[in-house]
Design a protein around this motif. Structure first.
Motif, mmCIF file in Angstrom:
data_model
loop_
_atom_site.group_PDB
_atom_site.id
_atom_site.type_symbol
_atom_site.label_atom_id
_atom_site.label_comp_id
_atom_site.label_asym_id
_atom_site.label_seq_id
_atom_site.Cartn_x
_atom_site.Cartn_y
_atom_site.Cartn_z
ATOM 1 N N THR A 76 -10.774 -9.165 -1.443
ATOM 2 C CA THR A 76 -12.120 -8.664 -0.096
ATOM 3 C C THR A 76 -12.651 -7.346 -0.665
ATOM 4 O OG1 THR A 76 -10.993 -9.881 1.324
ATOM 5 C CG2 THR A 76 -12.333 -8.470 2.077
ATOM 6 N N PRO A 77 -13.930 -7.021 -0.620
ATOM 7 C CA PRO A 77 -14.629 -5.815 -0.630
ATOM 8 C C PRO A 77 -14.338 -4.906 0.239
ATOM 9 C CG PRO A 77 -16.168 -7.583 -1.216
ATOM 10 C CD PRO A 77 -15.102 -8.279 -0.536
ATOM 11 N N ASP A 78 -14.224 -3.707 0.087
ATOM 12 C CA ASP A 78 -14.026 -2.659 1.077
ATOM 13 C C ASP A 78 -12.419 -2.721 1.622
ATOM 14 O OD1 ASP A 78 -16.592 -1.776 0.953
ATOM 15 O OD2 ASP A 78 -17.417 -3.010 2.305
ATOM 16 N N ILE A 79 -11.855 -3.682 1.272
ATOM 17 C CA ILE A 79 -10.471 -3.776 1.706
ATOM 18 C C ILE A 79 -9.279 -3.459 0.419
ATOM 19 C CG2 ILE A 79 -8.736 -5.068 3.209
ATOM 20 C CD1 ILE A 79 -10.837 -6.046 4.836
ATOM 21 N N GLY A 80 -9.325 -4.978 -0.169
ATOM 22 C CA GLY A 80 -8.235 -5.196 -1.261
ATOM 23 C C GLY A 80 -8.779 -4.295 -2.557
ATOM 24 N N GLN A 81 -10.259 -4.418 -2.657
ATOM 25 C CA GLN A 81 -10.848 -3.646 -3.954
ATOM 26 C C GLN A 81 -10.607 -2.258 -3.542
ATOM 27 O OE1 GLN A 81 -14.746 -5.107 -4.421
ATOM 28 N NE2 GLN A 81 -14.230 -7.007 -4.728
ATOM 29 N N VAL A 102 -0.615 -0.534 0.982
ATOM 30 C CA VAL A 102 -1.853 0.129 1.516
ATOM 31 C C VAL A 102 -2.318 -0.491 3.001
ATOM 32 C CG1 VAL A 102 -4.287 0.790 1.225
ATOM 33 C CG2 VAL A 102 -2.931 0.674 -0.715
ATOM 34 N N SER A 103 -2.260 0.312 4.027
ATOM 35 C CA SER A 103 -2.701 -0.170 5.195
ATOM 36 C C SER A 103 -3.952 -1.001 5.344
ATOM 37 C CB SER A 103 -2.670 0.794 6.237
ATOM 38 O OG SER A 103 -2.875 0.443 7.775
ATOM 39 N N GLY A 104 -4.047 -2.022 5.805
ATOM 40 C CA GLY A 104 -4.833 -3.033 5.834
ATOM 41 C C GLY A 104 -5.152 -4.041 4.986
ATOM 42 N N ALA A 105 -4.436 -3.594 3.741
ATOM 43 C CA ALA A 105 -4.597 -4.656 2.442
ATOM 44 C C ALA A 105 -3.347 -5.057 1.989
ATOM 45 C CB ALA A 105 -5.188 -3.615 1.512
ATOM 46 N N THR A 106 -2.378 -5.671 2.863
ATOM 47 C CA THR A 106 -1.156 -6.081 2.959
ATOM 48 C C THR A 106 -0.993 -7.246 1.580
ATOM 49 O OG1 THR A 106 -0.481 -5.386 4.924
ATOM 50 C CG2 THR A 106 1.104 -6.767 4.022
ATOM 51 N N VAL A 107 -1.978 -8.218 1.901
ATOM 52 C CA VAL A 107 -1.857 -9.263 0.872
ATOM 53 C C VAL A 107 -2.185 -8.832 -0.460
ATOM 54 C CG1 VAL A 107 -3.147 -11.536 0.317
ATOM 55 C CG2 VAL A 107 -2.484 -10.748 2.647
ATOM 56 N N THR A 108 -3.276 -7.985 -0.598
ATOM 57 C CA THR A 108 -3.502 -7.480 -1.692
ATOM 58 C C THR A 108 -2.317 -6.621 -2.441
ATOM 59 O OG1 THR A 108 -5.790 -7.241 -1.594
ATOM 60 C CG2 THR A 108 -5.058 -5.887 -3.378
ATOM 61 N N SER A 109 -1.918 -5.936 -1.583
ATOM 62 C CA SER A 109 -0.639 -4.885 -2.040
ATOM 63 C C SER A 109 0.482 -5.804 -2.506
ATOM 64 C CB SER A 109 -0.207 -3.942 -0.949
ATOM 65 O OG SER A 109 -1.169 -3.325 -0.353
ATOM 66 N N ASP A 110 0.727 -6.977 -1.641
ATOM 67 C CA ASP A 110 2.041 -7.715 -2.077
ATOM 68 C C ASP A 110 1.668 -8.333 -3.602
ATOM 69 O OD1 ASP A 110 3.195 -7.112 0.092
ATOM 70 O OD2 ASP A 110 2.786 -8.985 1.208
ATOM 71 N N ALA A 111 0.603 -8.663 -3.741
ATOM 72 C CA ALA A 111 -0.081 -9.423 -4.982
ATOM 73 C C ALA A 111 0.410 -8.334 -6.197
ATOM 74 C CB ALA A 111 -1.244 -9.948 -4.851
ATOM 75 N N VAL A 112 -0.177 -7.110 -5.855
ATOM 76 C CA VAL A 112 -0.071 -6.126 -7.136
ATOM 77 C C VAL A 112 1.444 -5.892 -7.197
ATOM 78 C CG1 VAL A 112 -0.519 -3.855 -7.608
ATOM 79 C CG2 VAL A 112 -2.150 -5.160 -6.383
ATOM 80 N N VAL A 113 2.354 -5.605 -6.332
ATOM 81 C CA VAL A 113 3.883 -5.504 -6.477
ATOM 82 C C VAL A 113 4.339 -6.839 -7.197
ATOM 83 C CG1 VAL A 113 5.916 -5.474 -5.221
ATOM 84 C CG2 VAL A 113 4.051 -4.166 -4.648
ATOM 85 N N LYS A 114 3.959 -7.859 -6.915
ATOM 86 C CA LYS A 114 4.302 -9.315 -7.645
ATOM 87 C C LYS A 114 4.064 -9.242 -9.014
ATOM 88 C CE LYS A 114 4.665 -14.194 -7.308
ATOM 89 N NZ LYS A 114 4.177 -15.396 -6.521
#
Length: 127
Positions: A76-81, A102-114
């Protein structure tokens, strides 16, 4: 009864103590992981699903993270990006794949960690 009190009980106590000494060796949250595969030098790449596909590329030099790139173009632009550079920097600074979300970007953060974990696993580096 003598055999149980004098032989079996002390044996079980020693066995319990020996099995517990290996507990708690993983690094605590917020600490830097020490590389266990000091011989690995190279680059590993992995993907994981967030809001879209996230690609993480990590460069290691003798088991130490020297660079991390997080491609979050499908997020998502302005969130995950926006979270991607922060997550990449944290992976380098901690020398570990497990970083704070990162607050507000939990789904992206979890994917990056994985994906980062997959890079460390492929390099044979424990975290």
């Amino acid at each position: 009864m003598f055999f149980v009190k004098k032989v079996i009980v002390p044996f079980l106590i020693c066995l319990t103590a020996l099995t517990m000494t290996g507990c708690g060796n993983s690094p605590a949250s917020g600490t830097t992981a020490e590389p266990t595969s000091a011989a690995y030098t190279g680059t590993q790449e992995a993907t994981a699903s967030g809001m879209g596909e996230v690609k993480v590329t990590i460069t290691f030099d003798k088991g130490v993270v020297t660079a991390c790139d997080v491609d979050a173009a499908n997020e998502t632009p302005d969130i995950g990006q926006l979270a991607a550079p922060t997550l990449a920097k944290a992976i380098v600074e901690k020398n570990a794949p497990i970083v704070d979300s990162v607050s507000g970007a939990t789904v992206t953060s979890d994917a990056v960690v994985k994906a980062a974990k997959a890079c460390f696993d492929a390099a044979g580096i424990k975290y």
